[in-house]
Design a protein around this motif. Structure first.
Motif, short mmCIF file in Angstrom:
data_model
loop_
_atom_site.label_atom_id
_atom_site.label_comp_id
_atom_site.label_asym_id
_atom_site.label_seq_id
_atom_site.Cartn_x
_atom_site.Cartn_y
_atom_site.Cartn_z
N ILE A 379 0.74 -1.13 -0.12
CA ILE A 379 0.16 0.10 -0.10
C ILE A 379 0.79 1.37 0.11
N GLY A 380 2.02 1.28 0.67
CA GLY A 380 2.97 2.10 0.52
C GLY A 380 3.36 2.46 -0.86
N ASP A 381 3.75 1.53 -1.63
CA ASP A 381 4.29 1.52 -2.90
C ASP A 381 3.31 2.10 -3.94
N ALA A 382 1.92 2.05 -3.40
CA ALA A 382 0.62 2.45 -4.09
C ALA A 382 0.55 4.03 -3.94
N GLY A 383 1.11 4.51 -2.84
CA GLY A 383 0.78 6.05 -2.68
C GLY A 383 0.16 6.53 -1.32
N ALA A 384 0.14 5.54 -0.29
CA ALA A 384 -0.26 5.64 0.87
C ALA A 384 0.66 6.26 1.94
N GLU A 385 0.49 7.00 2.92
CA GLU A 385 1.46 7.64 3.74
C GLU A 385 1.05 7.33 5.35
N ASP A 386 1.94 7.41 6.19
CA ASP A 386 1.68 7.40 7.32
C ASP A 386 0.84 8.27 7.95
N GLY A 387 -0.23 7.65 8.82
CA GLY A 387 -1.36 8.64 9.24
C GLY A 387 -2.66 8.47 8.66
N ASP A 388 -2.41 8.00 7.22
CA ASP A 388 -3.57 7.80 6.45
C ASP A 388 -4.56 6.89 7.39
N VAL A 389 -5.84 6.95 7.10
CA VAL A 389 -6.83 6.14 7.76
C VAL A 389 -7.58 5.16 6.67
N ILE A 390 -7.59 3.73 6.76
CA ILE A 390 -8.33 3.09 5.89
C ILE A 390 -9.44 2.91 6.46
N VAL A 391 -10.46 3.19 5.58
CA VAL A 391 -11.85 3.21 5.89
C VAL A 391 -12.72 2.07 5.20
N ALA A 392 -12.03 1.39 3.80
CA ALA A 392 -12.80 0.75 3.25
C ALA A 392 -11.90 -0.35 2.47
N LEU A 393 -12.04 -1.66 2.10
CA LEU A 393 -11.69 -2.54 1.17
C LEU A 393 -12.48 -2.81 0.20
N ASP A 394 -12.24 -2.51 -1.19
CA ASP A 394 -13.03 -2.99 -2.17
C ASP A 394 -14.54 -2.38 -1.81
N GLY A 395 -14.79 -1.36 -1.06
CA GLY A 395 -16.16 -0.73 -1.00
C GLY A 395 -16.74 -1.32 0.38
N VAL A 396 -16.05 -2.29 0.80
CA VAL A 396 -16.73 -2.83 2.10
C VAL A 396 -16.03 -2.06 3.30
N ALA A 397 -16.77 -1.38 4.31
CA ALA A 397 -16.25 -0.42 5.47
C ALA A 397 -15.72 -1.25 6.12
N VAL A 398 -14.66 -0.66 6.79
CA VAL A 398 -13.58 -1.20 7.64
C VAL A 398 -13.54 -0.33 8.95
N ARG A 399 -13.83 -0.60 10.21
CA ARG A 399 -13.84 0.10 11.29
C ARG A 399 -12.89 -0.05 12.39
N SER A 400 -11.99 -1.18 12.19
CA SER A 400 -11.03 -1.57 13.30
C SER A 400 -9.92 -2.35 12.84
N MET A 401 -8.97 -2.41 13.54
CA MET A 401 -7.68 -3.17 13.04
C MET A 401 -8.15 -4.78 13.04
N PRO A 402 -8.72 -5.10 13.91
CA PRO A 402 -9.17 -6.73 13.77
C PRO A 402 -9.93 -7.01 12.60
N GLN A 403 -10.93 -5.91 12.45
CA GLN A 403 -11.92 -6.27 11.22
C GLN A 403 -11.04 -6.10 9.80
N LEU A 404 -10.01 -5.17 9.95
CA LEU A 404 -9.24 -5.30 8.60
C LEU A 404 -8.59 -6.33 8.44
N VAL A 405 -8.01 -6.85 9.47
CA VAL A 405 -7.13 -8.29 9.29
C VAL A 405 -8.27 -9.10 8.77
N SER A 406 -9.38 -9.27 9.46
CA SER A 406 -10.37 -10.33 9.13
C SER A 406 -10.68 -10.21 7.48
N ARG A 407 -10.63 -9.18 7.09
CA ARG A 407 -10.98 -8.80 5.74
C ARG A 407 -10.20 -9.40 4.72
#
Length: 439
Positions: A379-407
């Motif tokens: 994701i860093g190679d694609a242009g993300a930066e430290d401090g960015d907040v991931i809010v969705a993967l492929d349009g599906v909302a993500v609200r927590s770190m466990p949920q991100l890993v689960s997805r």
């Protein structure tokens, strides 16, 4: 002689001939109650005899509580959707019971809408699995009777200690493929599978996935009873769940416990020293004990909802919470293990913590996952930066770190993905290809 007087002799034909016709009809009426009573007594005697013979042992408590279960599985070519005679899609419903025409008509007329005749399924082969009609009080017993033949004991032998450990497993196909937990077979030198009927087979390890605690074994046997995969679609908190396993390696075959689906998307620390955790788990209050790991968590149709893997513990002991890897993850992991012998888990390349946004009234609302980039980061190679907040993967909302890993567990290395980021007041979509999780 008065015609209404009785004859002086029963052999007097002359007096008999002049008897009025209505007297004959009166005597016929007097015989009718006697005949009816005799018929009722005969029917009662027949019913009693059938009851004593056990003809009525099958109890249908109240017609309004009788249910029917059907599953039709077509392979290898998908079947066309059956249609009703009015060309509208046929409703999906569980399969017809084979317990008798009387019970079928009661079910069809009082508990389920009548179905019109459907066109035949257009498929090379069609397997129809029928579950008998049963009342809700018998639900666990019916599901257990189907599942128990497909639940096995998995014994592992360590070459150095020469001591055996045991867990459970689920037969997933008639040709001998079995699902169990990674921790059940970890470091095993030899493996053995014991069927519910006592037959024992040497087992080959096909592949194992420590990240999701799933392993696949193979025994050389055919025509084994097996459990079909269910679905997470539409499954709700509070729905019944039935666990079948072999607790503590006890003799006597599998045991059954029942409860409900307590929660979804649970994360659980499995090794406090290393921080290893499982993500995306189903939680149930159906009791799961040591030795039941690798067993089946089933729905009310006897289909596999998950592979039981852990129990909740605290400083006071077991908390009555059981956890299972959901079928939505199990299915992909098993396919990978059978085709490649390993699972190519996806890797995003971030560390993260749950982030919150503050509403106008001071209340905090879950926003997503605030990230810091690792040295090698897709994701860093694609242009993300430290401090960015991931809010969705492929349009599906993500609200927590466990949920991100689960997805992410449902993705594989080299899969394309769109990650939605919140950067200050900006919302950004970043397209990237996922890396492989490091060994």
């Amino acid at each position: 002689m008065d015609p209404l007087d009785p004859p002086s002799s029963p052999h007097s034909h002359e007096e008999k001939d002049i008897r009025p016709p209505h007297r004959v009809r009166d005597r016929g009426r007097s015989r009718f109650p006697l005949a009816l009573g005799s018929a009722l007594l005969a029917a009662a005697a027949t019913t009693t005899a059938l009851w004593l013979a056990g003809a009525f042992d099958r109890e249908v408590v109240r017609i309004t509580e009788v249910v029917e279960v059907r599953e039709v599985v077509s392979s290898p070519a998908p079947a066309e959707t059956p249609v009703q005679s009015d060309n509208t899609p046929a409703p999906t419903r569980p399969p017809a019971a084979t317990s008798g025409s009387a019970e079928r008509s009661l079910v069809d007329e009082t508990t389920t809408p009548a179905l019109t005749e459907t066109e035949p399924l257009q498929s090379a082969t069609t397997d129809e699995v029928t579950v008998p009609v049963f009342a809700p009080t018998d639900l666990v017993a019916v599901v257990a009777s189907q599942a128990i033949p497909s639940i096995v004991t998995v014994q592992s032998l360590d070459e150095e200690s020469n001591r055996a450990g045991s867990g459970s497993g689920v037969v997933m196909s008639p040709d001998g493929f079995i699902i169990t937990n990674h921790h059940v077979i970890d470091d095993a030198f030899t493996l053995k599978v014991i069927m519910s009927d006592g037959l024992s087979y040497p087992a080959e390890l096909i592949g194992s996935d420590p990240l999701m605690d799933i392993a696949v074994l193979k025994v050389e046997a055919g025509n084994l009873p097996y459990i079909r995969f269910g679905s997470m679609e539409g499954l709700r908190t509070g729905e019944p769940a039935i666990a079948v396993g072999n607790p503590l390696g006890l003799d006597g075959g599998p045991s059954v416990t029942a409860g409900v689906i307590s929660a979804f998307d649970r994360s659980l620390v499995t090794n406090p020293l290393t921080g290893e955790s499982l993500y995306g788990l189903l939680q149930t209050d159906a009791p799961i004990t040591r030795g039941s790991s690798g067993g089946a968590l089933l729905d009310v149709y006897g289909r596999l909802l998950g592979i039981t893997t852990a129990i909740g513990l605290s400083d006071v002991g077991a908390e009555g919470l059981g956890f299972a890897v959901p079928i939505s993850l199990v299915e992909g992991i098993v396919d990978d293990l059978m085709s490649e012998g390993e699972v190519r888990h996806a890797f995003l390349g971030v560390r993260g913590s749950s982030a919150f946004s503050e509403l106008d009234d001071g209340v905090e609302s879950p926003l997503g996952v605030e990230i810091s980039l690792l040295e090698e980061s897709a994701i860093g190679d694609a242009g993300a930066e430290d401090g960015d907040v991931i809010v969705a993967l492929d349009g599906v909302a993500v609200r927590s770190m466990p949920q991100l890993v689960s997805r992410l567990r449902s993705y594989r290395a080299d899969d394309p993905i769109t990650v939605t980021l919140q950067r200050g007041d900006q919302t950004l979509d970043i397209d990237l290809t996922l890396d492989r999780f490091p060994s």
